[in-house]
Structure formats: C-alpha cells, structure tokens
Design an enzyme around this catalytic site. Structure first.
Site, mmCIF file in Angstrom:
data_model
loop_
_atom_site.group_PDB
_atom_site.id
_atom_site.type_symbol
_atom_site.label_atom_id
_atom_site.label_comp_id
_atom_site.label_asym_id
_atom_site.label_seq_id
_atom_site.Cartn_x
_atom_site.Cartn_y
_atom_site.Cartn_z
ATOM 1 N N SER A 189 0.789 -1.238 0.000
ATOM 2 C CA SER A 189 0.000 0.000 0.000
ATOM 3 C C SER A 189 0.816 1.280 0.000
ATOM 4 O O SER A 189 0.277 2.338 -0.277
ATOM 5 C CB SER A 189 -0.930 0.011 1.219
ATOM 6 O OG SER A 189 -0.182 0.043 2.425
ATOM 7 N N HIS A 217 -5.527 -4.433 0.812
ATOM 8 C CA HIS A 217 -5.643 -3.282 -0.089
ATOM 9 C C HIS A 217 -6.149 -3.690 -1.468
ATOM 10 O O HIS A 217 -6.092 -2.897 -2.412
ATOM 11 C CB HIS A 217 -4.307 -2.555 -0.200
ATOM 12 C CG HIS A 217 -3.900 -1.867 1.056
ATOM 13 N ND1 HIS A 217 -4.384 -0.632 1.425
ATOM 14 C CD2 HIS A 217 -3.086 -2.273 2.073
ATOM 15 C CE1 HIS A 217 -3.873 -0.283 2.601
ATOM 16 N NE2 HIS A 217 -3.087 -1.266 3.011
ATOM 17 N N LYS A 248 -11.633 -1.188 4.515
ATOM 18 C CA LYS A 248 -11.109 -0.368 3.424
ATOM 19 C C LYS A 248 -12.123 -0.341 2.285
ATOM 20 O O LYS A 248 -13.091 0.407 2.347
ATOM 21 C CB LYS A 248 -9.722 -0.872 3.013
ATOM 22 C CG LYS A 248 -8.678 -0.629 4.113
ATOM 23 C CD LYS A 248 -7.290 -1.036 3.697
ATOM 24 C CE LYS A 248 -6.244 -0.589 4.703
ATOM 25 N NZ LYS A 248 -6.406 -1.162 6.054
#
Length: 404
Positions: A189, A217, A248
């Site tokens: 990330s 991610h 996320k």
C-alpha cells in the site's frame, strides 16, 4: 526513576525527527464524500476535501450499507453481547463468513475485529502449531504480519521485496522436512506495487510450503467480484490462506481469513486474538454484508476508482511532480524528508482545504517519506486539477525540484 522524563524524551525524539503524528479532527458529510469538515483551529468547522482515506470505493457512504446498518440497529440493538463463544455469534456473523468464503472460493472464513488482529492472530497461532515452522516474509510486509510472525516465536527468513531468486535461495537452504510458510501481500500500500502471486505459489509447491496472502488493499478492488488480486490473476485456488479487511474497500470495520475448513477450525479453536475478544457489533457486520454482496455484483465503483487513480497520476506526471511508479490505485508522491512532508501536508490543509497525511518512518524507510493519495470514485477532474496546482505552488514555495 523519573518516568515523566523518559516519556518526554520519547516524544521529543519524534518531534526532533519530524515524525510526531498529529490526528486531524474531521467529520465526513454523509452522501457528500470526499467532502468533509475539519475542526482544527478556532474559527469553527472548515470545508475540506479528503484525499487519503482507505474507504477506497466510498462504500462507507453507500445507501445499501447505511440502510442495512440502520435496520440491524433497529432489529437487534447495538452490541454483539460478548465473544463468539459466549454470546456474540449472531446470524449476521454466520452469513458474512459464508459470503467471504464464497468470495474467495474457499470452504470457510473467520471474522476478526480488525485486519491487524486477523494477521497477528492467524500467523502467530499457525506457526506455533507447526513444529519447527519457518516463516518466509517479504521485507515490505505490514506491521501486523511482522507482529504475528514475532509473536509466534518461530524462525523467520526475510526475503527482498518481490525477489523470487532470493526467496528460492532461502527456501533451498532449509531442511525439506521442516514446515514452511510464505507470507506476502498482494498490493503493497505504500508503493502501490503487486506481488508475483503465481511465482510465489510455484516456489511454495516446489518446496512444500503453505502460502499466506494479505489482500487488505485489494479485496473489493480487483477481480470480477472483488476477490482481490488473487481473483484477478486466477490464483486464489493456489493460496492456502487469504486474509482481508472489511474497513477499506468494503467501507466498515473488521478483518477475516478465508481457507479450508480444517485451517479455519484450528484458528477458531486456538487463536487467543479470536477467542478472547468481543465480536464485531452485528450493526457493523450487517453493513459489511451489504457491501460485500453489492461489490460482488457491481463493478461501477471499481471502474470509476481505477479511472480516477490513472487520471491523478497523469495530472501529477504532466506537472512534473515526483509521482512514484504504481500499477494500482495507490498514488504516492515522493518527498524524501519527514519535516518537508509534514510541512506540505500542513500547507495543503491550512491554505487549500486539502487533507492528505504525510507517511513517515516506520511506515516507510527513512529517506522515502511521501504523501499518499487515494482518489475515489467521487473525486472529480476539477478536484484533481486544483490539487495539482496547489502542489506545484507549494513545491515552488519550498524550492523543491520539479521534473522537466
């Protein structure tokens, strides 16, 4: 012993190195993301644009998610009632684990309170149960993976980032009979690059090692149904344990692993980080359930996010700003100095109403401090142009070099 002096010195070190973290006081406006209000200062809330949220697809604002959470709050109340074993195993939890197992093509899944906990609990527990286990870890793995490996007490070997020759050298040096596990991420990330998953699986098969991938991610972001890079690259069936987050791209909170039923049962039965903690609120789980189901059937959010990430990289590159190479939705801008990174961030917020946090050591190596932008589906081209102009002005003001 002067305890206060020790604590003061520890904080002073962070200030002197430009690494002291300041948390912004903001409030997002439902339905208006990436617009928010900042409560820093004494003149009341100030409108800002958020450029660094990990709610990549703005699913935390999605009507389906909010409605599901409101319904759950009305129907079952706020809390889960305890640990999964005692009172916190709701039907929402069961349904979500079934959806996540299906998402990754695995037999089962297991929910945790965060992605950090899922990495720490799973890696530490798994290695303890495998006698003499050695974990082979990519040097850029997340802190939660490193914590899990450390807490396992097992031997570890760190291989250079995405360097398959180095990994094979380390694997070949060990006894064939020793249990081995290769731990890596799909999307890294801070740099925005991707692991060579099939090459890693080839080595795992050659040296009889288990594979553990952190997809935090990437879940929701890649693949036809949002199963991550492992789905996109048609590699999920080659990986033993897939770990992901619900905080996320899915927009809410929590973490999980997906694997075969035997591994799931072992972690469920032995991991203290799962057994001895209150389970996620059913309100949160209901929201994630709606998010996962939506993203399995909708690519609209993914497509818009990828288009905007590409557009922002082009804006930065055309302006001569030092945007780092990235093949993913992460848009890192190299600064290379912690004090300057913080200064740029402060100016952006105070003068331009732009919120992006500086990324400093230990999140990234010293000398590679950066600003990390995560454009979402709702960031407009006008916002990108305005952001680029602001950065060019600040670069000139601080006498930083732009590319020709």
């Amino acid at each position: 012993m002067n305890y206060d002096q020790i604590f003061d010195q520890a904080i002073d070190r962070l200030h002197s190195e430009g690494r002291y973290r300041v948390f912004i006081d903001i409030m997002r406006d439902k339905g208006a993301y990436p617009n928010a209000r900042c409560f820093h200062g004494h003149n009341g809330p100030k409108p800002i644009t958020v450029w660094c949220s990990n709610d990549y697809l703005a699913m935390g604002q999605h009507p389906k998610v909010i409605s599901a959470m409101e319904d759950a709050l009305h129907d079952v109340g706020a809390g889960s009632g305890g640990t999964r074993n005692i009172g916190g195993n709701t039907h929402f939890h069961v349904q979500l684990e079934e959806e996540l197992a299906d998402l990754h093509g695995k037999q089962g899944a297991l929910l945790f309170t965060s992605g950090y906990v899922s990495n720490d609990a799973t890696l530490s527990t798994l290695a303890k149960l495998l006698p003499g286990c050695i974990i082979f870890s990519d040097e850029l793995n997340h802190a939660s993976m490193i914590a899990g490996i450390r807490n396992s007490g097992c031997e570890k070997r760190v291989f250079r980032h995405n360097d398959m020759a180095h990994l094979e050298e380390l694997l070949a040096a060990e006894d064939d009979s020793v249990p081995k596990l290769i731990a890596f991420e799909s999307v890294y990330s801070m740099d925005g690059d991707v692991a060579p998953i099939h090459a890693l699986c080839d080595l795992a098969e050659k040296y009889n090692a288990l594979t553990y991938i952190d997809e935090v991610h990437a879940v929701g972001m890649y693949g036809k149904r949002g199963g991550g890079i492992s789905e996109r690259d048609e590699a999920a069936d080659r990986i033993d344990i897939i770990e992901g987050t619900l905080g996320k791209a899915f927009g809410v909170m929590g973490g999980y692993i997906a694997a075969d039923t035997k591994i799931i049962d072992v972690i469920r039965s032995y991991a203290p980080g799962f057994i001895f903690t209150t389970s996620l609120s059913p309100v949160l789980v209901a929201g994630v359930l709606a998010s996962v189901r939506h993203l399995k059937n909708s690519s609209v959010e993914r497509d818009a996010q990828q288009a905007n990430a590409a557009a922002l990289k082009a804006h930065f590159r055309n302006a001569g700003l030092p945007v780092m190479d990235s093949t993913t939705h992460i848009v890192p801008l190299m600064v290379g100095d912690p004090v300057r990174a913080k200064k740029i961030s402060d100016i952006l917020l105070a003068e331009y109403g732009v919120y992006v946090q500086p990324i400093n050591f230990p999140t990234v190596p010293r000398g590679t401090e950066r600003l990390r932008f995560t454009p979402g589906p709702a960031h407009t081209d006008a916002m990108m142009a305005e952001l680029t102009r602001a950065l060019v002005e600040i670069w000139d003001r601080l006498e930083l070099r732009l590319a020709a």
